[in-house]
Design a protein around this motif. Structure first.
Motif, short mmCIF file in Angstrom:
data_model
loop_
_atom_site.label_atom_id
_atom_site.label_comp_id
_atom_site.label_asym_id
_atom_site.label_seq_id
_atom_site.Cartn_x
_atom_site.Cartn_y
_atom_site.Cartn_z
N GLY A 10 -27.88 -11.01 -60.03
CA GLY A 10 -27.66 -12.29 -60.48
C GLY A 10 -26.16 -12.85 -60.70
O GLY A 10 -25.43 -12.90 -59.61
N VAL A 11 -25.80 -13.22 -61.77
CA VAL A 11 -24.64 -13.46 -62.10
C VAL A 11 -23.48 -12.71 -62.35
O VAL A 11 -22.47 -12.90 -62.70
CB VAL A 11 -24.45 -14.77 -63.08
CG1 VAL A 11 -25.27 -15.99 -62.35
CG2 VAL A 11 -24.97 -14.41 -64.27
N CYS A 67 -29.11 -6.60 -70.23
CA CYS A 67 -28.65 -8.15 -70.44
C CYS A 67 -29.48 -9.16 -69.40
O CYS A 67 -29.89 -8.66 -68.37
CB CYS A 67 -26.94 -8.33 -70.41
SG CYS A 67 -26.34 -7.68 -68.78
N ASP A 68 -29.27 -10.35 -69.85
CA ASP A 68 -29.92 -11.33 -69.00
C ASP A 68 -29.12 -11.38 -67.72
O ASP A 68 -27.72 -11.86 -67.80
CB ASP A 68 -29.94 -12.66 -69.64
CG ASP A 68 -30.85 -13.43 -69.07
OD1 ASP A 68 -32.03 -14.00 -69.54
OD2 ASP A 68 -30.87 -13.67 -67.61
N ALA A 69 -29.55 -11.46 -66.50
CA ALA A 69 -28.62 -11.45 -65.23
C ALA A 69 -28.76 -12.71 -64.69
O ALA A 69 -27.87 -13.04 -63.79
CB ALA A 69 -29.28 -10.61 -64.35
N VAL A 96 -25.45 -17.80 -67.83
CA VAL A 96 -23.96 -17.46 -68.11
C VAL A 96 -23.59 -16.68 -69.33
O VAL A 96 -22.59 -16.38 -69.58
CB VAL A 96 -23.28 -19.03 -68.29
CG1 VAL A 96 -23.49 -19.53 -66.72
CG2 VAL A 96 -23.97 -19.88 -69.15
N ASP A 97 -24.54 -16.65 -70.28
CA ASP A 97 -24.48 -15.96 -71.64
C ASP A 97 -25.27 -14.63 -71.68
O ASP A 97 -26.30 -14.58 -71.86
CB ASP A 97 -24.53 -16.96 -72.76
CG ASP A 97 -24.39 -16.20 -74.01
OD1 ASP A 97 -23.60 -14.81 -73.90
OD2 ASP A 97 -24.89 -16.55 -75.10
N PRO A 98 -24.96 -13.81 -70.97
CA PRO A 98 -26.09 -12.62 -70.66
C PRO A 98 -26.10 -11.67 -71.88
O PRO A 98 -27.27 -11.02 -72.01
CB PRO A 98 -25.05 -11.47 -69.78
CG PRO A 98 -23.77 -11.98 -69.96
CD PRO A 98 -23.58 -13.45 -70.11
N ARG A 99 -25.56 -11.96 -73.02
CA ARG A 99 -25.80 -11.23 -74.26
C ARG A 99 -26.24 -9.70 -74.16
O ARG A 99 -27.16 -9.41 -74.15
CB ARG A 99 -27.05 -11.93 -74.84
CG ARG A 99 -26.41 -13.29 -75.60
CD ARG A 99 -27.63 -13.98 -76.35
NE ARG A 99 -27.48 -15.18 -76.45
CZ ARG A 99 -28.17 -16.06 -76.94
NH1 ARG A 99 -29.39 -15.73 -77.69
NH2 ARG A 99 -27.80 -17.41 -77.39
N PRO A 100 -24.94 -8.85 -73.66
CA PRO A 100 -25.56 -7.35 -73.42
C PRO A 100 -26.02 -6.87 -74.67
O PRO A 100 -25.31 -7.10 -75.93
CB PRO A 100 -24.16 -7.11 -73.04
CG PRO A 100 -23.15 -8.05 -73.31
CD PRO A 100 -23.83 -9.27 -73.50
N VAL A 101 -26.85 -5.90 -74.65
CA VAL A 101 -27.14 -5.06 -75.63
C VAL A 101 -27.11 -3.68 -75.31
O VAL A 101 -27.58 -3.26 -74.29
CB VAL A 101 -28.68 -5.25 -76.13
CG1 VAL A 101 -29.15 -4.41 -77.27
CG2 VAL A 101 -28.80 -6.68 -76.67
#
Lengths: 188, 369
Positions: free
Chosen positions: B215-216, B347-349, B352-357
């Protein structure tokens, strides 16, 4: 009728295995009555793993009570090793009189590998030349029960010796590897 | 840690390491995974990758796309053949620095004269799996071995029906490393011929460093690549390459267990975003990372993690007679592994704000100065 065994006869039995005396000391399995040599003291217990020697003329009805001395179990207690723990080790480094090795537990594979230091003196003389970085050894701890029934705790380190391959065998092994590599790397 | 699989649009990086051994799993979106190296979970005696993917109910046969052996050292390869066997649709990737023919020669000889449980045994089984697949009619392009070389794309999943595009590019080994590999294999061959196991000879400049674009997001998996002042090898060959992918990675699998000799300043300044998430696996036999290594890594990342603490492993309990004899025979004993630690990042791929956990389990920990 056999005479009571003298000290000389006893020695002969040990020294000359084919002698009639030897048959008394080391009877065939069916010669159960000939296995008691001396009268047993009343307080002495007879274990299940103990052979005894008797003489003709004694009371055979209850041979265990007649034995005075129990000789080591010759047939029922063969020499044996009881393995308690095995490892496979690899030498990581060698110093002057010691070596460091990583051992993996072959008895309980769930245990973690361990690093330990060993004294070179623990390695048998014939194996010492094999102690080098990368050398593999087997380490075994257990009990050794001798023919006499004596138990000793033992530890043995044995280094792996590689088989000597002939040039022809080596060539054959490498050719097979080459054929496999060619086959796997062939593009369709 | 939950056993719920990641969403189709999520990137997951799971790093496993018990103290001796390393395995990295990456969910590259849309249910597809890659496996980079392998180690065995001593409790289950299976590759941790298979245990974990099974717990997530991932269909390993169809969903694992790549199985990568970054290099052939014992602590990175154990169980890889089992994974490849289970991952029927995966391609096997090997370092191009190692001439495959020489490698198989080493393996064949090792099987005849050396002892079991070495990396060569694992490669033998890998070759068996590949042989089986080729004989079943599958093409080399599908099953491998694929030779990973600097700046070679080894996987591209960017079709229109995917919710997340994924590309995987090898950043190493460099061309110059080929001769080092030749020397390494020759030394290993000589050791095996003498009945010994091959041992590490010098700094590792042959392993496969991977750049993942999911993704990004960009990810840098540093394998065991070490640093050298020679600009054509090691990390400098990557940082100074004009052909490497652009962008900066926000996730870094720290190379070679965080050791000083794998640390390259240019790697942090040229390839990574400021303050990336950094994860390492310790290597207890070489006591890595050292406290100095931890300090250095923490200066560069405030989110640095280790899968395990190699200073804390306890010796196993054994029978008293065994313990007494061991104490008489072996001194300075220490355990080289603990629990199978796991650091998981999701995280969301596509956002633009992937919010890693980041989640930790079984002895994994955040590194602090």
């Amino acid at each position: 009728m056999l005479v009571p065994m003298s000290h000389q006869s006893y020695s002969d039995a040990i020294l000359r295995p084919e002698s009639p005396e030897a048959r008394i000391l080391f009877p065939a399995p069916q010669d159960q009555f000939e296995r008691f040599l001396f009268r047993q003291r009343p307080s002495e217990k007879v274990g299940p793993n103990t052979d005894q020697i008797t003489l003709q003329g004694q009371d055979h009805a209850n041979p265990q009570q007649d034995a005075l001395v129990r000789l080591p179990g010759l047939r029922l207690s063969p020499s044996r090793v009881i393995v308690l723990q095995r490892w496979i080790g690899r030498v990581e480094s060698v110093r002057r009189d010691r070596f460091v090795a990583v051992t993996t537990d072959a008895t309980n594979p769930g245990n973690p590998p361990e690093e330990s230091e060993f004294d070179l003196a623990e390695v048998s003389e014939g194996d010492r030349a094999l102690v080098a970085r990368g050398a593999v050894f087997y380490w075994c701890i257990g009990y050794h029960d001798s023919v006499g029934g004596q138990r000793e705790r033992t530890s043995s380190l044995r280094f792996v010796r590689s088989p000597q391959l002939s040039e022809a065998t080596l060539d054959r092994i490498l050719e097979q590897a080459d054929r496999m590599a060619t086959f796997l790397q062939e593009s369709d | 840690m939950t056993d719920t699989p990641p969403d189709a649009s999520q990137l997951e990086i799971s790093v496993f390491g018990p103290g001796t051994g390393e395995c990295v799993l990456v969910h590259i979106g849309d249910g597809d995974w890659i496996v980079v190296d392998s180690c065995i979970d001593r409790r289950t005696r299976r590759p941790v990758a298979l245990d974990y993917l099974t717990s997530l109910k991932v269909d390993v046969a169809s969903r694992v796309k790549l199985v990568v052996a970054t290099h052939w050292h014992d602590d990175h390869i154990q169980g890889l053949a089992d994974i490849l066997f289970a991952a029927e649709n995966a391609k096997f990737v090997n370092s191009a620095a190692y001439d495959f023919q020489q490698l198989l020669r080493l393996v064949a000889l090792s099987n005849r004269v050396a002892s079991p449980a070495s990396a060569t045994r694992e490669y033998d089984r890998i070759a068996e799996v590949l042989d089986h697949r080729r004989r079943a009619g599958l093409k080399r392009e599908t099953v491998g071995p694929m030779a990973a070389l600097a700046n070679r794309k080894i996987l591209s999943l960017t079709q229109g029906d995917r919710s997340v595009g994924a590309e995987i590019i090898a950043l190493s080994p460099s061309d110059a490393a080929y001769y080092l590999a030749k020397e390494e294999l020759a030394a290993a061959f000589s050791a095996v011929k003498g009945g010994r196991r091959p041992v590490t000879q010098g700094p590792n400049q042959l392993s496969i460093v991977l750049w993942l674009k999911v993704g990004v997001l960009d990810v840098l998996l540093g394998a065991d690549l070490e640093h050298t002042s020679e600009p054509t090898r090691g990390w400098l060959a990557i940082t100074r390459s004009n052909e490497r992918p652009t962008g900066r990675a926000g996730f870094f699998k720290v190379p070679h267990h965080g050791s000083q000799n794998a640390d390259c300043t240019e790697c942090w300044t040229e390839l990574l975003s400021p303050d990336p998430i950094a994860v390492l696996t310790p290597h207890a036999p070489s006591r890595l990372p050292t406290p100095t290594d931890v300090k250095r890594i923490c200066v560069r990342s405030s989110s640095a993690y280790s899968t395990s603490d190699h200073t804390s492993y306890g010796l196993p309990r054994r029978d008293n007679a065994v313990e007494r004899t061991m104490r008489g025979m072996a001194t300075n004993r220490r355990a080289l592994a603990g629990q199978m630690g796991h650091v998981r990042l999701r995280c969301d791929a596509v956002s633009v704000d992937p919010r890693p956990v980041v989640q930790l389990s079984a002895g994994a920990r955040q590194l602090h100065v």
